[in-house]
Scaffold this active site. Structure first.
Site, PDB file in Angstrom:
ATOM      1  N   ASN A   1      44.170  19.752  58.632  1.00  0.00           N
ATOM      2  CA  ASN A   1      44.816  19.448  58.523  1.00  0.00           C
ATOM      3  C   ASN A   1      45.663  20.171  57.733  1.00  0.00           C
ATOM      4  O   ASN A   1      46.476  20.955  56.770  1.00  0.00           O
ATOM      5  CB  ASN A   1      44.522  18.452  58.293  1.00  0.00           C
ATOM      6  CG  ASN A   1      43.130  17.196  58.097  1.00  0.00           C
ATOM      7  OD1 ASN A   1      42.398  18.743  57.441  1.00  0.00           O
ATOM      8  ND2 ASN A   1      42.808  16.584  57.722  1.00  0.00           N
TER       9      ASN A   1
ATOM     10  N   ILE B   1      37.230  19.293  65.104  1.00  0.00           N
ATOM     11  CA  ILE B   1      36.203  18.634  65.915  1.00  0.00           C
ATOM     12  C   ILE B   1      35.731  16.653  64.639  1.00  0.00           C
ATOM     13  O   ILE B   1      35.297  16.154  65.716  1.00  0.00           O
ATOM     14  CB  ILE B   1      34.884  18.859  66.134  1.00  0.00           C
ATOM     15  CG1 ILE B   1      34.181  19.267  64.856  1.00  0.00           C
ATOM     16  CG2 ILE B   1      34.970  20.224  67.751  1.00  0.00           C
ATOM     17  CD1 ILE B   1      33.001  19.197  64.859  1.00  0.00           C
ATOM     18  N   ASP B   2      36.321  17.241  63.819  1.00  0.00           N
ATOM     19  CA  ASP B   2      36.266  15.705  62.470  1.00  0.00           C
ATOM     20  C   ASP B   2      37.355  14.955  63.522  1.00  0.00           C
ATOM     21  O   ASP B   2      37.139  13.683  62.659  1.00  0.00           O
ATOM     22  CB  ASP B   2      36.650  16.422  61.476  1.00  0.00           C
ATOM     23  CG  ASP B   2      35.666  17.498  61.185  1.00  0.00           C
ATOM     24  OD1 ASP B   2      34.271  17.549  61.479  1.00  0.00           O
ATOM     25  OD2 ASP B   2      36.103  18.101  59.532  1.00  0.00           O
TER      26      ASP B   2
ATOM     27  N   GLU C   1      28.040  13.359  58.251  1.00  0.00           N
ATOM     28  CA  GLU C   1      27.377  14.511  56.536  1.00  0.00           C
ATOM     29  C   GLU C   1      27.526  14.258  55.916  1.00  0.00           C
ATOM     30  O   GLU C   1      27.359  13.864  54.317  1.00  0.00           O
ATOM     31  CB  GLU C   1      27.658  15.702  57.088  1.00  0.00           C
ATOM     32  CG  GLU C   1      28.989  16.306  57.149  1.00  0.00           C
ATOM     33  CD  GLU C   1      29.533  17.144  57.675  1.00  0.00           C
ATOM     34  OE1 GLU C   1      29.039  18.070  58.113  1.00  0.00           O
ATOM     35  OE2 GLU C   1      31.230  17.146  58.143  1.00  0.00           O
TER      36      GLU C   1
ATOM     37  N   LEU D   1      25.866  22.838  66.601  1.00  0.00           N
ATOM     38  CA  LEU D   1      25.760  22.759  67.831  1.00  0.00           C
ATOM     39  C   LEU D   1      26.516  22.090  68.367  1.00  0.00           C
ATOM     40  O   LEU D   1      27.385  22.458  69.444  1.00  0.00           O
ATOM     41  CB  LEU D   1      24.385  22.332  68.193  1.00  0.00           C
ATOM     42  CG  LEU D   1      23.286  23.454  67.621  1.00  0.00           C
ATOM     43  CD1 LEU D   1      22.002  22.660  67.734  1.00  0.00           C
ATOM     44  CD2 LEU D   1      23.207  24.565  68.574  1.00  0.00           C
TER      45      LEU D   1
HETATM   46  O1  F6P Z   1      36.511  21.898  61.565  1.00  0.00           O
HETATM   47  C1  F6P Z   1      35.853  20.957  60.585  1.00  0.00           C
HETATM   48  C2  F6P Z   1      33.825  21.557  60.272  1.00  0.00           C
HETATM   49  O2  F6P Z   1      33.283  21.245  61.723  1.00  0.00           O
HETATM   50  C3  F6P Z   1      33.165  19.599  59.498  1.00  0.00           C
HETATM   51  O3  F6P Z   1      32.620  18.260  60.470  1.00  0.00           O
HETATM   52  C4  F6P Z   1      32.162  20.662  58.396  1.00  0.00           C
HETATM   53  O4  F6P Z   1      31.984  19.577  57.602  1.00  0.00           O
HETATM   54  C5  F6P Z   1      32.573  22.384  58.511  1.00  0.00           C
HETATM   55  O5  F6P Z   1      33.510  22.442  59.557  1.00  0.00           O
HETATM   56  C6  F6P Z   1      31.427  22.521  57.947  1.00  0.00           C
HETATM   57  O6  F6P Z   1      32.221  23.996  57.990  1.00  0.00           O
HETATM   58  P1  F6P Z   1      31.302  25.301  57.508  1.00  0.00           P
HETATM   59  O7  F6P Z   1      31.534  26.124  58.228  1.00  0.00           O
HETATM   60  O8  F6P Z   1      32.877  26.091  56.616  1.00  0.00           O
HETATM   61  O9  F6P Z   1      30.840  24.744  56.329  1.00  0.00           O
END
Ligand code: F6P
Length: 415
Positions: free
Chosen positions: A113, A142-143, A246, A295
Site C-alpha cells: 500500500n 504477504i500481509d 507480530e 521463512l
Molecule cells: O512486507 C510486509 C512484511 O512482511 C511484514 O509482515 C513485516 O512486518 C515486514 O515485512 C518485515 O520486513 P522488514 O524486513 O522491513 O523488517
C-alpha cells in the site's frame, strides 16, 4: 519517444513477486514493438533515482521460467518513500530526468500500500509536468492488507507455508507424553492485520487440532482470558498450539513487542517470545516458540498455485493497462468462491494508496481467539494447488540474476 517500460520491486518481498516480474516481462515480449525496451530498476524507486537500471532483454526464456519460480526480489527491493512533490521538487526533477534519459513511458511498481502511494505521487507529478507517463501499481504483500482486492499476491503462498507448518508441528506436539502441560507458540507476520495468523486456522482438520488459539492484532490481548483458554486446551488434549500475530496489541492499544524503530518504520517481532514466557511463568508449562519471520515470505518450495497464477496475472494485466494508457492499481476480483474464479481489475490510486485492510469483524471468531467459518471459506482457495520449483540435487533450482547495468546517462545522485 520510444515507449520503453520500467519495472521495479518495492517493500517486503514475497515468494511470488518474481512471478509478477515474469508476467510483466513475458507480456511485454508478447506485444512486440508496441513496447521498446523493458528495464528494471535495482532496489525499487531508489534504483530509479540513482539511475541503476538493467535491461531485461538479457534474461533468456529459460531463465524467465526460473525467475517465475524463484523467491525474493530478483531486481532488489527497498523501503523508501518519495517526499511530497511540493516539499522536494528536486527529487522529482531527478526522477523525471532519469525517466526521460531512458525514454520511459510506462512505469510499473510492484509493491504494497505504501508503494501504491509512490505510484500515485509519480503519476500526479507526471501529469502536472506534462511528461507522458502511465504508472501502474502491481500489488504484492504477504500481509494481504491492500484494500479493494480479494487478496494480494504473496499472501496465498505464505498462508500455505504457515498452515502446513502448523499442521506438522501439531503432530509433533501431540506425540510427546509429559506429566505437565506443553505449549508451542508460532509468531507470524502481517503487521496490523491478522490475515496470515488467521490462515493458520486452515491447518486444523477437526476439533482439538492445532492451532488451538490464534491471537489476532485486531483483538486486544486479554491475558487472563487467554491463560484460561490455554489451560483448558491443555487439560483437554495435553498440549496447546498458539499462533500469535507480530502486531498483537494489549488492551491499552500498545504493540506487545517490537524490535526497533528506524526513521519512523517499526520493525515488529518478539510477540511469540513474550507469549511463550508468559505461559511458562503463569502456567508452568514446557513451552517452545518459533518465529516464522522471512521463512514465511520466502517459502517458494510450497507456493500456492492460485497465488503464483495471480502473481503472474497482475504483472500481465499491468502491461496491458499501461499500453492502454490506463493508470491505477491492479486488483483481483473474486467472481465465485466454489469453484474459485477470479479476474484482474484496476483501481484508482486514491482508493488504495496508504490504506490498510484489516480482518473484518465477520472473519473473526466470536470468542476473539480465532477466525470464523466465513474466513476459512474465503481463504481456502487461496492456498490451493501446488506449483513447486524445479529441484536439482534435492534443492530448489533458483535463479540468481546478474544482468549488466545500463550505462548511466546522468551524473550520480544520492537521495
Ligand atoms: O512486507 C510486509 C512484511 O512482511 C511484514 O509482515 C513485516 O512486518 C515486514 O515485512 C518485515 O520486513 P522488514 O524486513 O522491513 O523488517
Amino acid at each position: 519517444m520510444a515507449k520503453n517500460l520500467l519495472y521495479a520491486q518495492s517493500g517486503g518481498v514475497t515468494a511470488v513477486i518474481n512471478a509478477s516480474a515474469a508476467g510483466v516481462i513475458t507480456t511485454a515480449r508478447e506485444v512486440g514493438e508496441r513496447i521498446g525496451r523493458v528495464f528494471a530498476a535495482r532496489n525499487g524507486i531508489l534504483g530509479v533515482l540513482r539511475e541503476i537500471l538493467v535491461d531485461t532483454a538479457g534474461i533468456s526464456d529459460n531463465d524467465l521460467a526460473r525467475l517465475r519460480a524463484t523467491p525474493g526480489g530478483a531486481f532488489g527491493s527497498c523501503r523508501f518513500d518519495l517526499d511530497p512533490a511540493e516539499r522536494n521538487p528536486a527529487q522529482y526533477d531527478r526522477l523525471f530526468a532519469v525517466l526521460a534519459a531512458h525514454e520511459v513511458a510506462y512505469f510499473l511498481y510492484n509493491g504494497g500500500n505504501g508503494s501504491m502511494e509512490t505510484c500515485r505521487q509519480i503519476q500526479a507529478e507526471a501529469d502536472a509536468r506534462g511528461y507522458p507517463l502511465t504508472v501502474v501499481g502491481v500489488p504484492k504483500t504477504i500481509d494481504n492488507d491492500i484494500v479493494h482486492t480479494d487478496c494480494c499476491p504473496g499472501f496465498g503462498s505464505a498462508a500455505k507455508y504457515l498452515a502446513t507448518s502448523v499442521r506438522e508441528v501439531g503432530l509433533d506436539l501431540a506425540a510427546m507424553t509429559t506429566s505437565g502441560g506443553r505449549a508451542f507458540v508460532l509468531e507470524v507476520m502481517g503487521r496490523n492485520a491478522g490475515w496470515l495468523a488467521g490462515a493458520c486456522a486452515l491447518a486444523a482438520e477437526g476439533p482439538g487440532q492445532a492451532p488451538h488459539l490464534i491471537l489476532l492484532p485486531e483483538v486486544p490481548f486479554d491475558e487472563p482470558a487467554f491463560m484460561r483458554r490455554v489451560q483448558a486446551v491443555v487439560e483437554r488434549v495435553g498440549a496447546c498450539a498458539i499462533v500469535v500475530a507480530e502486531g498483537l496489541r494489549g488492551p491499552d492499544g500498545r504493540i506487545l513487542a517490537m524490535q526497533r524503530e528506524n526513521k519512523g518504520y517499526i520493525q515488529l517481532g518478539g510477540a511469540g517470545e513474550v507469549i511463550a514466557d508468559r505461559i511458562a511463568s503463569s502456567l508452568g508449562y514446557k513451552v517452545h516458540y518459533a518465529v516464522a519471520d522471512y521463512l514465511q515470505r520466502a517459502a517458494r518450495h510450497i507456493a500456492s498455485k492460485t497465488d503464483t497464477a495471480q502473481a503472474f496475472a497482475v504483472g500481465k494485466a499491468a502491461v496491458r493497462r499501461a499500453l492502454a494508457g490506463s493508470c491505477g492499481v491492479i486488483g483481483i476480483k473474486r467472481i465465485s468462491g466454489h469453484p474459485y474464479r477470479w479476474r484482474t481489475i484496476q483501481l484508482p490510486f486514491e482508493k488504495v494508496a496508504n490504506l490498510e485492510r484489516k480482518l473484518p469483524p465477520d472473519f473473526i471468531a466470536k470468542d476473539g481467539f480465532g477466525v470464523s467459518d466465513d474466513f476459512r471459506a474465503w481463504c481456502r482457495p487461496l492456498i490451493a494447488g501446488e506449483d513447486p520449483p524445479r529441484f536439482v540435487d534435492g534443492l530448489p533450482d533458483y535463479l540468481h540474476l546478474d544482468l549488466p547495468l545500463e550505462p548511466p546517462h546522468l551524473p550520480g545522485w544520492q537521495p
